[in-house]
Design an enzyme around this catalytic site. Structure first.
Site, short mmCIF file in Angstrom:
data_model
loop_
_atom_site.label_atom_id
_atom_site.label_comp_id
_atom_site.label_asym_id
_atom_site.label_seq_id
_atom_site.Cartn_x
_atom_site.Cartn_y
_atom_site.Cartn_z
N LYS A 130 -90.37 -38.44 -43.41
CA LYS A 130 -90.41 -39.72 -43.05
C LYS A 130 -91.45 -39.72 -41.73
CE LYS A 130 -85.52 -40.35 -43.91
NZ LYS A 130 -84.09 -40.22 -43.04
N ASP A 167 -86.38 -33.54 -44.09
CA ASP A 167 -86.38 -34.99 -44.43
C ASP A 167 -86.99 -35.66 -43.53
OD1 ASP A 167 -84.66 -37.12 -45.82
OD2 ASP A 167 -84.32 -37.44 -43.56
N GLU A 177 -74.61 -33.19 -46.94
CA GLU A 177 -74.65 -32.75 -48.37
C GLU A 177 -74.48 -31.30 -48.34
OE1 GLU A 177 -77.35 -34.47 -50.91
OE2 GLU A 177 -77.50 -36.10 -49.62
N GLY A 196 -83.22 -46.82 -43.78
CA GLY A 196 -83.12 -48.19 -44.64
C GLY A 196 -82.67 -49.15 -43.61
N GLY A 249 -77.59 -44.68 -46.26
CA GLY A 249 -76.22 -45.38 -46.97
C GLY A 249 -76.67 -46.30 -47.86
N ILE A 254 -85.55 -48.71 -62.17
CA ILE A 254 -85.02 -47.32 -62.65
C ILE A 254 -84.27 -46.50 -61.99
CG2 ILE A 254 -86.42 -45.38 -63.89
CD1 ILE A 254 -88.77 -47.44 -64.28
N SER A 282 -77.50 -48.67 -57.92
CA SER A 282 -76.41 -49.48 -58.33
C SER A 282 -76.19 -50.63 -57.14
CB SER A 282 -75.14 -48.93 -58.75
OG SER A 282 -74.91 -47.79 -57.76
N THR A 304 -76.57 -44.13 -56.48
CA THR A 304 -76.12 -44.93 -55.45
C THR A 304 -76.79 -46.01 -55.00
OG1 THR A 304 -75.26 -42.87 -54.57
CG2 THR A 304 -74.85 -44.62 -53.10
N VAL A 353 -87.77 -45.07 -45.26
CA VAL A 353 -87.73 -44.68 -43.73
C VAL A 353 -86.84 -45.41 -43.14
CG1 VAL A 353 -89.00 -44.11 -41.61
CG2 VAL A 353 -90.21 -43.82 -43.82
#
Lengths: 428, 428
Positions: free
Chosen positions: A205, A201, A190, A134, A302, A9, A16, A13, A132
């Site tokens: 984490k 952020d 961003e 990746g 990423g 769901i 996909s 980024t 946390v």
């Protein structure tokens, strides 16, 4: 061969990337892990996403309920992010006896306990390696590789954007504003970079890591937090001259039965393994009672790194290894209390802008001494014709409460200009 | 709660640590993992070991068969080391339907394929996290956390003794002999330190890592290997002046369908994350196609770190997560060929002791040029009244075969004294 049917769901980024990996890497992963991952359905509110990703109409829907209520699906991957409707979808999926994989750190930071408890009741698992760092299998390491260890502290560089900014300031002598503009140009920050720069952020984490490490849900507002925007070129330079480097750090320390959780810029010796973690890389240093110091280093985020973590979680579910929900519910909170900012102890870098006259140092250090602040090192950095010159001090380990009191007094003195700069320092 | 009964064979440093952890940490581990580990029996040839470790007579034996043939035992932990009788005991245990946990890297480096195949036939698992860098859950990360990644290269500092020696030489300007004597005094090097210094221990571990990464058993003598005893203070110092540091490294690189495996001292830029791995610490850097660079850092060995790895393996078996044996047997070798030393490419640090006269540099670089050795950097380090002065060069990436030919020619020239020093260098 174990088979697991997956519904995804949210096809941004990460989503996909996951859909692509489920298709392109299915064979490789099946061979390595004995788990055959199968994309049963993907969902996005944007009707065109399915075709854009080359999904046949039978595998795409705009209605998440087509996944959540689909009896053929074993595992729901939630990648829409944010609080709502992510929370509701995850809870529904668990109640419909699906395992859930998510990268949603903001949601977990507030609701992990509730969600795990629903998972336990449903006998299903919640997996969140991708939430946390990746590129670092830290959650797996904590829960499995280090199962025999009592871990008392964690030091992490867990926000790539902040680390990129401070790295650039230090390596290329940029100001904060220059570094930020460069990061935006390169896509490392961003437009709305507040979450990164203010340490929010990283706090998300850290809350998740604390929950895993100490079975304690630290409320987000109990995380002691300072952003990096107050760090000036001058302090980066002075720190460098003293063999130190400033890093955006998340720290959790357990002491007796209380715990402190903090996110703030921190000075480290240049020789420390965390000091060379630059750019968008993340790293986490753990101190375990058996393994000693252990550091994990890798890409924080990423598409690829996060996708890799999601896939690893799906494979784990396929292996049916853990009964996470039931287990967590049993693990009692072992930390009873979260320390307030006043109670924490740290070494500090202090910078005063003081009148360049004899006796000034004695007055400043007198106030510090009266408040039990021990000084390890002092240097007056520049002796220009300016009225106010920078005086830099490194303190011993001191109580934050005492330091605040001292600085309040010093900042009121006519011999200093402006507010004293204070930066945490870890000596290790 | 899942229950696993464990028999431990070999009660040396690691074995006694495991016995202690099985008793002291049973509750903690059960709570965290849902696995109740239970020490069913321990074995050592020294009759007094049982009492020394406080084991009741019913839990101790001098006969390993009491463990291997014990129907109540699910998992045999082999910690006697060496080839025999470790190999026989492991195979018997697997045939008697026991899972096996081992830290025996020397045995695995030669026999991992055979042992895994027996494990597969018996439907039992072989776990060996403790055989490679106990303080780093690298095998778990490779097999689980990075399951979706294709990994093409590995760079590791995987021998703590060698790393301690080179770190001391570099940090305290010691000679190799001085560093070795210090290491022996501190207990970081054994009397028989050849396995460490000559890179044999690192080669054992590299063979195991290559098997996991590339499904290819590299014969021990196909590992390109150089020890660290030839590294001199002078080269450590010159490297330092060029911003480089010498580390004892294990490297595996896959390229198309061939693989190279090497263990040798290697120059790195000081800013590289591996360059700050000092003392007895180990680290492994992997390059994955999805996660990018990832580095694990921790203690390589020692009782606690290795024990922690053994316990993590036992817990995994208790969770009954993997069907390792069957799976591995299916994973076909994807690398067809192991590269010979002649074929490898590397950058090099070269040091010639050359007569201090004009035209000498031209002659040396002439020979290098004729053999396709590109030079990136040259410096003549000292200009004393000595007849021969050191000339240091850094090459571009060159073929080892060509370099050897060039150096053979140069070393025969009357203008140079002694054999040219050559040290591998990785630029990253």
């Amino acid at each position: 061969m174990k088979r697991i049917s997956v519904g995804v769901i949210g096809l941004g980024t990460i989503g996909s990337g996951v859909v692509k990996a489920l298709r392109d890497k299915r064979g490789l992963i099946a061979e390595r892990s004995g788990v055959d991952m199968h994309l049963a359905m993907a969902c996005d509110v944007r009707r065109s996403r399915g075709a854009q990703l080359g999904l046949p109409p039978s595998l795409f829907t705009i209605n998440p309920q087509d996944i959540i209520k689909n009896e053929k699906i074993d595992c729901v991957v939630e990648l829409i992010g944010g609080q709502h409707p992510a929370r509701e979808l995850i809870l529904q999926a668990l109640k419909h006896k699906k395992h859930v994989v998510t990268a949603n750190k903001a949601l977990l930071a507030s609701d992990i306990e509730d969600i795990l408890s629903v998972a336990a009741k449903s006998g299903r698992q919640l997996k969140f390696e991708a939430s946390v760092c990746g590129g670092i299998p830290i959650i797996k390491a904590l829960k499995e590789g280090l199962v025999a260890n009592r871990i008392d502290s964690l030091y992490g560089i867990i926000n790539g954007t902040s680390n990129y900014l401070l790295s650039k300031m230090s390596q290329e002598s940029l100001s904060f504003a220059e570094a930020l503009s460069l990061a935006k140009k390169k896509g490392y920050a961003e437009r709305q970079s507040r979450l990164d720069i203010e340490g929010i952020d990283a706090a998300h984490k850290l809350v998740i890591l604390c929950y895993l490490l100490f079975s304690k849900l630290v409320p987000l507002d109990a995380v002691i937090r300072e952003g990096i925007s107050g760090i000036s070129e001058m302090d980066v330079r002075y720190a460098g001259e003293m063999g130190l480097v400033i890093k955006p750090m998340a720290i959790a320390k357990k002491d007796h039965e209380s715990l402190e959780a903090r996110v703030h810029p921190t000075l480290l010796p240049k020789s420390h393994p965390l000091a060379v973690v630059n750019g968008v890389f993340n790293a986490i240093l753990l101190k375990g009672d058996m393994v000693g110091d252990m550091l994990f280093y890798g890409r924080g985020a990423g598409q690829s790194a996060t996708t890799s973590a999601v896939i690893s979680d799906i494979v784990d579910l396929g292996r049916d290894a853990l009964e996470e929900g039931r287990r967590k519910a049993k693990a009692a909170a072992r930390v009873s209390r979260i320390r307030r900012v006043d109670e924490i102890q740290s070494r500090y870098y202090l910078r005063f802008m003081a009148i360049d006259k004899p006796g000034i140092l004695a007055r400043i250090s007198g106030v510090l001494g009266k408040n039990h602040i021990g000084i390890a090192q002092v240097s007056q950095k520049e002796r220009k014709r300016a009225k106010f010159v920078p005086v830099v001090m490194i303190t011993h380990n001191v109580l934050e409460k005492n330091l605040r009191k001292a600085l309040e007094n010093i900042d009121r003195l006519a011999i200093v200009k402006g507010k004293t700069v204070k930066i945490h320092m870890e000596g290790f």
